[in-house]
Design a protein around this motif. Sequence first.
Motif, PDB file in Angstrom:
ATOM      1  N   PHE A 118      -4.627  10.376 -10.907  1.00 43.43           N
ATOM      2  CA  PHE A 118      -3.386  10.725 -11.617  1.00 43.43           C
ATOM      3  C   PHE A 118      -2.475   9.493 -11.744  1.00 43.43           C
ATOM      4  N   GLY A 119      -2.793   8.440 -10.963  1.00 43.76           N
ATOM      5  CA  GLY A 119      -1.852   7.315 -10.872  1.00 43.76           C
ATOM      6  C   GLY A 119      -0.698   7.684  -9.949  1.00 43.76           C
ATOM      7  N   ALA A 120      -0.926   8.704  -9.101  1.00 43.30           N
ATOM      8  CA  ALA A 120       0.141   9.196  -8.220  1.00 43.30           C
ATOM      9  C   ALA A 120      -0.073   8.671  -6.792  1.00 43.30           C
ATOM     10  N   SER A 121       0.995   8.724  -5.981  1.00 40.31           N
ATOM     11  CA  SER A 121       0.868   8.243  -4.604  1.00 40.31           C
ATOM     12  C   SER A 121       1.738   9.036  -3.629  1.00 40.31           C
ATOM     13  N   ARG A 122       2.444  10.081  -4.132  1.00 40.87           N
ATOM     14  CA  ARG A 122       3.339  10.842  -3.260  1.00 40.87           C
ATOM     15  C   ARG A 122       3.144  12.343  -3.543  1.00 40.87           C
ATOM     16  N   ALA A 123       2.144  12.917  -2.883  1.00 37.95           N
ATOM     17  CA  ALA A 123       1.784  14.315  -3.164  1.00 37.95           C
ATOM     18  C   ALA A 123       2.552  15.280  -2.266  1.00 37.95           C
ATOM     19  N   LEU A 124       3.026  16.377  -2.879  1.00 32.20           N
ATOM     20  CA  LEU A 124       3.573  17.487  -2.090  1.00 32.20           C
ATOM     21  C   LEU A 124       2.480  18.551  -2.023  1.00 32.20           C
TER      22      LEU A 124
END
Length: 352
Positions: free
Chosen positions: A30-36
């Motif tokens: 996702f190109g994400a790095s801070r998942a809830l």
Amino acid sequence: MREFQYVANATRVVFGEGAVSKVIDEVRRFGASRALILSTPFQRTDAEALAQQIAPLAVGVFAGATMHTPVDVTKEALLLFDALSADCIIALGGGSTIGLGKAMAYRNDAPQLVVATTYAGSEVTPILGQTENGIKTTVRAASILPETVIYDPVLTYSLPVEMSITSGLNAMAHAIEGLYVQERNPITSMMALEGVSALKSSLPAIVANPGDREARSGALYGSWLCGVVLGTVGMALHHKLCHVLGGSFNLPHADTHAILLPHTVAYTEKAIPELLAPVASLFAAKTAASGLYDFAAGLGAPLRLRDLGVSESNLEHATQIATTNPYWNPRPLEPAAIRDLLQGALEGVRPA
Ligand code: NAD
């Protein structure tokens, strides 16, 4: 062949034993790095374990997901998402947790990764049912559809047998109704029959041995296909009745589907026996309805609405709301016949 239109929903699916170990790769995709991470209170420990497993990619756990997706809970989860500067959602669980993730993404368009642990199928639909001021409404939107789903059969070993049965029958209901809705098409009908067939062979094996690896894989595979059918084509009488009864009498979702399915199928099958003939043949029965009833009874599924707390005095009201603003159905909704259908489901009578 009749005319049809077909639009595929784009969800990336990662399936396999141990596939939960791919969560890190999928979040990075996702190109994400801070998942809830989201879960129900019951699955909090699993959610926390996942947070540890993917640290430092997880910034928090919200374990407040609950049935019917109350808007208040969604708002609370969104506040936490913002406070933690989260950039993606991981929903670990069944339809209730997935519903919360969808409700959040509907409002903030965050990418969603679902790790599905029941057979409800919500993870592959762009449909959200949410409740506000006691009223449940349904919306469809592209932002609601989760981007990625991980199916790891190992995570379903803990799904109790009773819930495996009702959740599996809930999945079958999506597929069977997909065979006769107006938007049906050859692709979804093929998926529907493959999905029902996979569940038909897997559920009895799960009842015999909840840790049966092949059966757990087969059931999850079947539930994925059935969910895709629900997400691609529309719904008819069966889903409408379950929605009405579930919403009005606060009934457990999967049990309601499991009990009503043979009765709604019997009602509709009279109008389109040819469309349900493959189901009758799959269950080696005269009709799809009797085949489904006998299958459910053989699994030990709940059969009577009465056992969920519905009483005869509720049926008139249920008939009235079910026949007001009805969904399209191949057999139009006749109030007296719907009342009879509900009476049969109340008592758990085998459909004629
Ligand atoms: P659920 O998500 O409510 O789960 C029931 C309970 O089982 C919860 O406590 C959950 O934490 C627990 N659980 C889940 N997986 C488990 C596992 N592997 N082991 C042990 N416990 C586990 O139940 P559901 O039937 O999956 O979801 C029902 C909800 O989903 C309803 O609100 C329904 O409206 C919604 N739904 C939506 C769609 C859609 O397309 N929008 C489709 C199907 C269902």
